[in-house]
Motif scaffolding. Structure first.
Motif, PDB file in Angstrom:
ATOM      1  N   GLY A 134      40.004  41.189  68.733  1.00  0.00           N
ATOM      2  CA  GLY A 134      39.228  42.142  68.379  1.00  0.00           C
ATOM      3  C   GLY A 134      39.817  42.777  66.922  1.00  0.00           C
ATOM      4  N   HIS A 135      38.854  43.491  66.389  1.00  0.00           N
ATOM      5  CA  HIS A 135      39.211  44.137  65.061  1.00  0.00           C
ATOM      6  C   HIS A 135      38.685  45.420  65.146  1.00  0.00           C
ATOM      7  CE1 HIS A 135      37.676  45.311  60.851  1.00  0.00           C
ATOM      8  NE2 HIS A 135      39.267  44.961  60.561  1.00  0.00           N
ATOM      9  N   GLU A 168      43.778  44.146  53.624  1.00  0.00           N
ATOM     10  CA  GLU A 168      43.330  45.578  53.866  1.00  0.00           C
ATOM     11  C   GLU A 168      42.978  45.733  55.227  1.00  0.00           C
ATOM     12  OE1 GLU A 168      40.405  45.631  50.496  1.00  0.00           O
ATOM     13  OE2 GLU A 168      42.112  45.333  48.868  1.00  0.00           O
ATOM     14  N   HIS A 169      41.879  46.668  55.261  1.00  0.00           N
ATOM     15  CA  HIS A 169      41.357  46.941  56.818  1.00  0.00           C
ATOM     16  C   HIS A 169      40.116  45.726  57.160  1.00  0.00           C
ATOM     17  CE1 HIS A 169      40.782  48.967  60.520  1.00  0.00           C
ATOM     18  NE2 HIS A 169      39.635  49.117  60.272  1.00  0.00           N
ATOM     19  N   GLY A 170      39.484  45.368  56.354  1.00  0.00           N
ATOM     20  CA  GLY A 170      38.472  44.549  56.757  1.00  0.00           C
ATOM     21  C   GLY A 170      38.388  43.295  57.226  1.00  0.00           C
ATOM     22  N   PHE A 171      37.707  42.695  58.293  1.00  0.00           N
ATOM     23  CA  PHE A 171      37.927  41.672  59.286  1.00  0.00           C
ATOM     24  C   PHE A 171      38.347  40.476  58.312  1.00  0.00           C
ATOM     25  CE2 PHE A 171      35.321  38.226  61.259  1.00  0.00           C
ATOM     26  CZ  PHE A 171      36.627  37.547  62.218  1.00  0.00           C
ATOM     27  N   ASP A 172      37.383  40.387  57.117  1.00  0.00           N
ATOM     28  CA  ASP A 172      37.396  39.379  56.389  1.00  0.00           C
ATOM     29  C   ASP A 172      38.833  38.888  55.896  1.00  0.00           C
ATOM     30  OD1 ASP A 172      36.574  41.615  55.050  1.00  0.00           O
ATOM     31  OD2 ASP A 172      36.117  40.460  53.337  1.00  0.00           O
ATOM     32  N   THR A 173      39.535  40.150  55.446  1.00  0.00           N
ATOM     33  CA  THR A 173      40.805  40.063  54.832  1.00  0.00           C
ATOM     34  C   THR A 173      42.023  39.489  55.949  1.00  0.00           C
ATOM     35  OG1 THR A 173      41.581  42.081  55.421  1.00  0.00           O
ATOM     36  CG2 THR A 173      40.310  41.735  53.399  1.00  0.00           C
ATOM     37  N   PHE A 174      41.557  39.770  57.028  1.00  0.00           N
ATOM     38  CA  PHE A 174      42.481  39.374  58.266  1.00  0.00           C
ATOM     39  C   PHE A 174      42.350  37.723  58.424  1.00  0.00           C
ATOM     40  CE2 PHE A 174      42.868  43.751  59.263  1.00  0.00           C
ATOM     41  CZ  PHE A 174      44.177  44.039  59.821  1.00  0.00           C
ATOM     42  N   TRP A 175      40.981  37.503  58.430  1.00  0.00           N
ATOM     43  CA  TRP A 175      40.420  35.981  58.985  1.00  0.00           C
ATOM     44  C   TRP A 175      41.016  35.152  57.767  1.00  0.00           C
ATOM     45  CZ3 TRP A 175      38.578  33.918  63.160  1.00  0.00           C
ATOM     46  CH2 TRP A 175      38.096  32.465  63.024  1.00  0.00           C
ATOM     47  N   GLU A 193      53.080  29.617  56.726  1.00  0.00           N
ATOM     48  CA  GLU A 193      52.885  28.066  56.641  1.00  0.00           C
ATOM     49  C   GLU A 193      51.676  27.670  56.155  1.00  0.00           C
ATOM     50  OE1 GLU A 193      52.987  30.301  59.422  1.00  0.00           O
ATOM     51  OE2 GLU A 193      55.284  30.122  59.527  1.00  0.00           O
ATOM     52  N   GLY A 194      50.767  28.450  55.271  1.00  0.00           N
ATOM     53  CA  GLY A 194      49.781  27.955  54.369  1.00  0.00           C
ATOM     54  C   GLY A 194      48.577  27.735  55.370  1.00  0.00           C
ATOM     55  N   VAL A 195      48.361  28.387  56.491  1.00  0.00           N
ATOM     56  CA  VAL A 195      47.401  28.115  57.402  1.00  0.00           C
ATOM     57  C   VAL A 195      46.346  29.405  57.289  1.00  0.00           C
ATOM     58  CG1 VAL A 195      46.460  28.020  59.916  1.00  0.00           C
ATOM     59  CG2 VAL A 195      48.510  26.638  58.891  1.00  0.00           C
ATOM     60  N   ILE A 196      45.153  29.380  57.157  1.00  0.00           N
ATOM     61  CA  ILE A 196      44.250  30.253  57.237  1.00  0.00           C
ATOM     62  C   ILE A 196      44.396  31.101  58.568  1.00  0.00           C
ATOM     63  CG2 ILE A 196      41.944  31.062  57.259  1.00  0.00           C
ATOM     64  CD1 ILE A 196      40.998  28.788  55.392  1.00  0.00           C
ATOM     65  N   ASN A 197      44.532  32.262  58.617  1.00  0.00           N
ATOM     66  CA  ASN A 197      44.805  32.964  59.552  1.00  0.00           C
ATOM     67  C   ASN A 197      43.753  33.056  60.912  1.00  0.00           C
ATOM     68  OD1 ASN A 197      46.713  34.929  60.711  1.00  0.00           O
ATOM     69  ND2 ASN A 197      45.532  36.668  60.532  1.00  0.00           N
ATOM     70  N   GLY A 198      42.505  32.822  60.482  1.00  0.00           N
ATOM     71  CA  GLY A 198      41.395  32.452  61.559  1.00  0.00           C
ATOM     72  C   GLY A 198      41.893  31.228  62.105  1.00  0.00           C
TER      73      GLY A 198
END
Length: 271
Positions: free
Chosen positions: A141-142, A237-244, A250-255
């Motif tokens: 959830g975001h 920042e707050h946007g979902f894209d910045t979290f993902w 560890e150099g892994v994309i958060n998504g």
């Protein structure tokens, strides 16, 4: 079949949809016709069972939010390379009034935790062979979706395999969520559902509006000794894209890190 709103086509046959994110509608007993999205992994088949990750969008979002920021090819690559197991990801429009979406309303709860697993979950089980057991269902959830995800963690201990809440800044839900935590404290302490909370260091709601929900729910869970993880993501920042799209230490994309988090929980629960 074309629905009377937004020209969303109702899909009935998903045989050609493997490796894609599609938007469709289903007939809900609680919310009438309900738009949703679904990602089906490469080589998806009705002959197999799949884990299910539910995505709860934030205020102003809808069934197109996930697809707007997440590329199916990215998900396909992670699965085909063996970085994660095949998984179905799906989510509904939280409310036709996108500014008033609340994931914990009676109508929405009936979709996810109602009789016989919840209406949308039953739909995913029947249509996509996904989320056959509670141990195979996670929530991502975001923003207001994070408020909803935390609500389900606290109100229904052990109902889901794992839960991630990104950018929880809905301070108006804090009192009710803390009350749920106190009411279900013993079950939460003994629970097997891992919770991951994330907030961005550059979140405008925190920096400009002094929203403290993420920090206060973390403090409460620490004080009552409910196991969870809490991370402040530098530069996010707050946007979902910045979290993902954030890169972990560890150099892994958060998504991908989130999907690995859910997979680890599933496998732990199914031991």
């Amino acid at each position: 079949m074309k629905m009377p709103f937004e020209n969303i086509k109702q899909l009935t046959d998903f045989k050609q949809c493997a490796g894609e994110i599609n938007i469709s509608v289903f007939k809900s007993e609680n919310r009438s016709w309900l738009p949703y999205f679904v990602y089906l992994p490469p080589n998806w088949s009705l002959e197999k069972n799949y884990p299910l990750v539910l995505f709860f969008h934030g205020q102003g979002g809808d069934e197109g939010t996930f697809n707007k920021y997440v590329n199916a090819e990215q998900l396909n690559e992670w699965i085909l390379k063996g970085e994660i197991d095949p998984v179905v990801i799906a989510g509904v429009r939280g409310d036709n009034d996108r500014d008033n979406v609340q994931w914990f309303t009676e109508e929405n709860e009936a979709l996810f935790v109602g009789e016989n697993d919840g209406e949308f979950i039953r739909y995913c089980q029947n249509k996509f062979k996904a989320g056959i057991k509670n141990e195979n269902i996670s929530i991502e959830g975001h923003s207001r979706g994070a408020a909803g995800a935390i609500n389900y963690f606290l109100k229904y201990p052990n109902r889901f395999s794992s839960i991630v809440g990104m950018g929880y800044v809905s301070d108006y839900t804090l009192k009710a969520n803390i009350l749920l935590g106190k009411e279900n404290l013993e079950s939460l302490k003994q629970g097997k559902t891992p919770l991951l909370l994330e907030i961005g260091s550059e979140d405008s709601f925190v920096r400009n509006k002094q929203r403290r929900a993420s920090f206060e729910i973390h403090q409460f869970l620490e004080e009552v000794a409910v196991d969870h993880s809490f991370e402040v993501l530098h530069g996010v920042e707050h946007g979902f894209d910045t979290f993902w799209n954030y890169y972990t230490d560890e150099g892994v994309i958060n998504g991908l890190a989130h999907l690995k988090f859910h997979e680890k929980a599933r496998k732990s629960n199914n031991v």
